[in-house]
Design a protein around this motif. Structure first.
Motif, mmCIF file in Angstrom:
data_model
loop_
_atom_site.group_PDB
_atom_site.id
_atom_site.type_symbol
_atom_site.label_atom_id
_atom_site.label_comp_id
_atom_site.label_asym_id
_atom_site.label_seq_id
_atom_site.Cartn_x
_atom_site.Cartn_y
_atom_site.Cartn_z
ATOM 1 N N UNK A 49 0.850 -1.190 0.000
ATOM 2 C CA UNK A 49 0.000 0.000 0.000
ATOM 3 C C UNK A 49 0.883 1.237 0.000
ATOM 4 N N UNK A 50 0.607 2.155 -0.932
ATOM 5 C CA UNK A 50 1.339 3.425 -1.017
ATOM 6 C C UNK A 50 0.346 4.574 -0.975
ATOM 7 N N UNK A 51 0.626 5.557 -0.122
ATOM 8 C CA UNK A 51 -0.231 6.727 0.023
ATOM 9 C C UNK A 51 0.440 7.938 -0.625
ATOM 10 N N UNK A 52 -0.314 8.618 -1.500
ATOM 11 C CA UNK A 52 0.147 9.861 -2.133
ATOM 12 C C UNK A 52 1.509 9.725 -2.796
ATOM 13 N N UNK A 53 1.744 8.592 -3.450
ATOM 14 C CA UNK A 53 2.976 8.385 -4.194
ATOM 15 C C UNK A 53 4.183 8.067 -3.342
ATOM 16 N N UNK A 54 3.975 7.820 -2.053
ATOM 17 C CA UNK A 54 5.097 7.495 -1.168
ATOM 18 C C UNK A 54 5.555 6.054 -1.340
ATOM 19 N N UNK A 55 6.482 5.657 -0.505
ATOM 20 C CA UNK A 55 7.016 4.299 -0.561
ATOM 21 C C UNK A 55 5.923 3.302 -0.193
ATOM 22 N N UNK A 56 5.924 2.182 -0.895
ATOM 23 C CA UNK A 56 4.932 1.142 -0.636
ATOM 24 C C UNK A 56 5.320 0.352 0.610
ATOM 25 N N UNK A 57 4.338 0.122 1.456
ATOM 26 C CA UNK A 57 4.537 -0.684 2.659
ATOM 27 C C UNK A 57 3.873 -2.042 2.474
ATOM 28 N N UNK A 58 4.513 -3.067 3.040
ATOM 29 C CA UNK A 58 3.991 -4.423 2.901
ATOM 30 C C UNK A 58 3.089 -4.749 4.091
ATOM 31 N N UNK A 59 1.991 -5.465 3.799
ATOM 32 C CA UNK A 59 1.047 -5.879 4.823
ATOM 33 C C UNK A 59 0.616 -7.317 4.579
ATOM 34 N N UNK A 60 0.169 -7.943 5.655
ATOM 35 C CA UNK A 60 -0.587 -9.192 5.568
ATOM 36 C C UNK A 60 -2.039 -8.816 5.841
ATOM 37 N N UNK A 61 -2.872 -8.855 4.825
ATOM 38 C CA UNK A 61 -4.218 -8.293 4.980
ATOM 39 C C UNK A 61 -5.288 -9.386 4.884
ATOM 40 N N UNK A 62 -6.364 -9.146 5.622
ATOM 41 C CA UNK A 62 -7.587 -9.938 5.449
ATOM 42 C C UNK A 62 -8.653 -9.083 4.760
ATOM 43 N N UNK A 63 -8.532 -7.760 4.956
ATOM 44 C CA UNK A 63 -9.469 -6.836 4.307
ATOM 45 C C UNK A 63 -8.837 -5.452 4.250
#
Length: 372
Positions: A255-269
């Protein structure tokens, strides 16, 4: 000698007959040509007269069509299978008549089209107000055609969730007030979200959302809530589907906000929201407002049922405690990539599997009508 004379006479007679015959043919042809010419002239004149008449009739039709379209200040896009649809249609017609607003342009949604073509037709007719009478899906598809225009959106909530109406504080069970607001209420500018999905085949699909779009559990619930239970229990039916879908694997996402660096997540939703109030007044995203110029993202990454219980409890008490399996983000654009295809939804409508989302906030892009 007599035989020679006789032969010459015979040849002369034959020649004379031939000349007469040829002359007769030439005269007949000349007369026929003149007759055909006169007929052609008459046909040309008739054709010109017909063309002029067709042009005249076309002009009259265009003028009448324009007049008819100009008489429609209000369009009603209505889901005809909803309870009370006939009553709403009559109430809108009566209200516009009482207000001197002329005849209502009524456009019914279909199973295949919840309002896109109908709203486009209303827009082409030059109306000033489009009333969307139906659920959140009808409201969203109608609004999609009105974003960026001066046409005002009125809402008569007739669905199960009615989330946009709730976030606008419209009276859910008072059709008269909603109709009067749509026709003569106060205007309010709200933000919308321009959402671009990428499906597993790499194709991109562009949508507008007004409330909440998401992937994972919430999309599973929206796509599997029983219609018969919704008819009996209303929005509580979503709870039954939610319990059935709680178990499920997390997956990798960035997930990247406003063109920033992408962060990794383990997501269910993951939820991408324009506003945050759910049924029953529950504040899922308290900071999400329709006119704050920001979109809100909620990342849910529970590992087991206990984490779901922590998420539910934190939501009920108003998000007073930060928990690692429930994170919120804000910005004007969010880009999300998923390791594997995941089901999606927009404002309660299933939108298939996606591998990517690019959502952008469009500030003050829609005018809605509210009670004064």
């Amino acid at each position: 000698m007599n035989s020679d004379f006789t032969l010459e006479m015979l040849l002369a007679v034959i020649a004379l007959v031939a000349v007469v015959a040829v002359g007769a043919v030439l005269v007949w042809n000349h007369l026929r040509v003149r007759q055909l010419s006169r007929q052609m002239e008459r046909l040309r004149a008739e054709r010109q007269s017909l063309v002029a008449r067709v042009d005249q009739l076309k002009t009259q039709v265009d003028e009448q069509t324009g007049d008819a379209q100009g008489r429609h200040d209000v369009a009603l896009v209505i889901n005809p299978v909803k309870n009370n649809a006939d009553d709403v249609r009559k109430q809108v017609a009566a209200a516009t008549r009482d207000m001197g607003m002329g005849e209502v342009l009524v456009l019914e949604t279909t199973q295949d089209d919840p309002g896109t073509r109908m709203a486009a037709d209303a827009r082409a007719a030059g109306v000033k107000v489009v009333i969307a009478a139906g659920g959140d899906g009808t409201v969203r598809t109608v609004a999609e055609q009105l974003v960026g225009t001066d046409i005002r959106l009125g809402i008569v909530p007739m669905g199960t969730g009615n989330l946009l109406a709730r976030n606008l504080s419209l009276p859910i069970d008072d059709f008269d007030t909603c109709i009067n607001a749509a026709l003569s209420g106060a205007t309010k500018k709200i933000d919308t979200l321009d959402v671009r999905f990428e499906d597993p085949d790499g194709e991109r699909h562009r949508h507008t959302t007004l409330v909440i779009g998401g992937v994972g559990l919430d999309a599973e619930v929206m796509g599997d809530t029983r219609d018969d239970l919704k008819a009996k229990a209303g929005w509580l039916a979503y709870g039954e589907a939610g319990l059935r879908h709680l178990p499920g694997d997390r997956q990798d996402a960035t997930i990247a906000i406003d063109g920033g660096s992408a962060r990794r997540y383990k997501i269910r939703s993951v939820l991408v929201a324009n506003c945050g109030t759910l049924q029953g007044g529950l504040e899922l995203l308290p900071d999400a407002k329709l006119d704050d110029g920001l979109l809100d993202v909620m990342v849910l990454s529970p590992r087991h049922v206990l984490d779901w219980a922590r998420i539910a409890a934190n939501t009920v008490i108003g998000h007073r405690v930060k928990i690692p399996v429930m994170e919120t983000l804000q910005g004007t654009r969010v880009q999300i990539r998923f390791e594997t295809p995941i089901v999606s939804q927009l404002d309660g409508d299933s939108t298939g599997e996606v591998v990517g989302i690019d959502a952008r906030l469009i500030e003050d892009s829609l005018t809605v009508m509210l009670p004064r």
